[in-house]
Write a protein that holds these residues in place. Structure first.
Motif, PDB file in Angstrom:
ATOM      1  N   ALA A 173      10.137 -17.876 -66.711  1.00  0.00           N
ATOM      2  CA  ALA A 173      10.071 -16.855 -67.770  1.00  0.00           C
ATOM      3  C   ALA A 173      10.503 -17.464 -69.103  1.00  0.00           C
ATOM      4  O   ALA A 173       9.921 -17.180 -70.157  1.00  0.00           O
ATOM      5  CB  ALA A 173      10.965 -15.667 -67.411  1.00  0.00           C
ATOM      6  N   PHE A 174      11.510 -18.329 -69.036  1.00  0.00           N
ATOM      7  CA  PHE A 174      12.003 -18.949 -70.262  1.00  0.00           C
ATOM      8  C   PHE A 174      10.968 -19.872 -70.885  1.00  0.00           C
ATOM      9  O   PHE A 174      10.802 -19.912 -72.102  1.00  0.00           O
ATOM     10  CB  PHE A 174      13.319 -19.692 -69.996  1.00  0.00           C
ATOM     11  N   GLY A 175      10.264 -20.622 -70.063  1.00  0.00           N
ATOM     12  CA  GLY A 175       9.208 -21.505 -70.581  1.00  0.00           C
ATOM     13  C   GLY A 175       8.178 -20.712 -71.370  1.00  0.00           C
ATOM     14  O   GLY A 175       7.778 -21.098 -72.467  1.00  0.00           O
ATOM     15  N   GLU A 176       7.787 -19.585 -70.793  1.00  0.00           N
ATOM     16  CA  GLU A 176       6.801 -18.745 -71.460  1.00  0.00           C
ATOM     17  C   GLU A 176       7.371 -18.200 -72.780  1.00  0.00           C
ATOM     18  O   GLU A 176       6.699 -18.183 -73.803  1.00  0.00           O
ATOM     19  CB  GLU A 176       6.399 -17.602 -70.515  1.00  0.00           C
ATOM     20  N   TYR A 177       8.637 -17.803 -72.732  1.00  0.00           N
ATOM     21  CA  TYR A 177       9.293 -17.238 -73.918  1.00  0.00           C
ATOM     22  C   TYR A 177       9.422 -18.281 -75.032  1.00  0.00           C
ATOM     23  O   TYR A 177       9.280 -17.984 -76.216  1.00  0.00           O
ATOM     24  CB  TYR A 177      10.677 -16.719 -73.509  1.00  0.00           C
ATOM     25  N   TRP A 178       9.700 -19.519 -74.640  1.00  0.00           N
ATOM     26  CA  TRP A 178       9.938 -20.610 -75.596  1.00  0.00           C
ATOM     27  C   TRP A 178       8.770 -20.777 -76.577  1.00  0.00           C
ATOM     28  O   TRP A 178       8.978 -21.023 -77.768  1.00  0.00           O
ATOM     29  CB  TRP A 178      10.176 -21.913 -74.820  1.00  0.00           C
ATOM     30  N   VAL A 179       7.547 -20.645 -76.073  1.00  0.00           N
ATOM     31  CA  VAL A 179       6.366 -20.865 -76.907  1.00  0.00           C
ATOM     32  C   VAL A 179       6.337 -19.851 -78.062  1.00  0.00           C
ATOM     33  O   VAL A 179       6.145 -20.216 -79.220  1.00  0.00           O
ATOM     34  CB  VAL A 179       5.067 -20.800 -76.068  1.00  0.00           C
TER      35      VAL A 179
END
Ligand code: 1DX
Length: 190
Positions: free
Chosen positions: A68-74
């Motif tokens: 979820a964090f990877g997706e949020y980072w973008v």
């Protein structure tokens, strides 16, 4: 890692689960400082503690939190001052993935303490490629799945990411099969 990473985790927890959840995560992770500074370096251990604490407080696996964090980072970095950098690095998913090392090299000019991973694309075809991920760090692999999904959202592209090689299984790096399909332009009526 640079504080920007911890700030992004904080923002994700606050936005999606509220201030109280964040206070609980902070307490569980035994964070002393009140605020993270984007361009200051923090121990990787702190980031791992945040992920672990969020996993416990929110009742999700660490892998789910990291994805979820990877997706949020973008989206987070796009709106927190790095939108132009991201715009510059590609107009579509495969182009952007091919440019990731260049992106990190650019960041490294201004912020030399970055320890960027390296990404390599092979077997690049119309609707799929193999993504090789080389990192100085351990344990962040699930984040890569989310990062690619976040890029899919950004480029209006349906993506399917599957891990095909794993350092955990003795391979020398992690590898993913990425399938993608750009959404067709919405028909307009006059
Ligand atoms: F697919 O290390 C899409 O601190 C992707 O294995 C993957 O070593 C987008 F100002 C500014 C700064 C600061 C900008 F210095 C980072 F603070 C970097 C912004 C990349 C946007 C890497 C962050 C190393 C910190 C790392 C997972 C996993 C890469 C995080 C995602 C676009 C970025 O990012 C690993 C560090 C930026 C900055 C982007 C990263 C460090 C990525 C992606 N990485 C710091």
């Amino acid at each position: 890692m640079y504080g920007l990473v911890n700030k992004a985790i904080q923002d994700m927890v606050r936005t999606n689960f509220g201030e109280e959840a964040w206070q609980n995560v902070k307490q569980k992770a035994a964070i002393e400082n009140e605020t993270f500074v984007s361009i200051e370096g923090y121990p990787d251990d702190l980031t791992h503690r945040l992920v672990r604490a969020a996993s416990e407080v929110l009742g999700l696996s660490s892998a789910a939190i990291m994805q979820a964090f990877g997706e949020y980072w973008v989206q987070y970095t796009a709106r927190e001052g790095f939108g132009e950098l991201i715009d510059m690095c590609g107009d579509n998913l495969p182009e952007f993935l091919e440019n990731l090392d260049n992106l990190h090299a650019r960041v490294g000019i201004v912020f030399p303490k970055i320890q960027p991973p390296s990404f390599e694309c092979t077997e690049v075809e119309e609707e799929n490629l193999n993504l090789h991920y080389y990192s100085h760090r351990q344990g962040l692999t699930p984040m890569v799945v989310g990062l690619v999904q976040g890029l899919g959202k950004r480029f209006d592209t349906e993506v399917d990411v599957t891990q095909t090689k794993s350092r955990e299984d003795g391979d020398d790096h992690d590898e993913f099969s990425v399938k993608y399909k750009k959404a067709s332009a919405t028909p307009r009526h006059c």
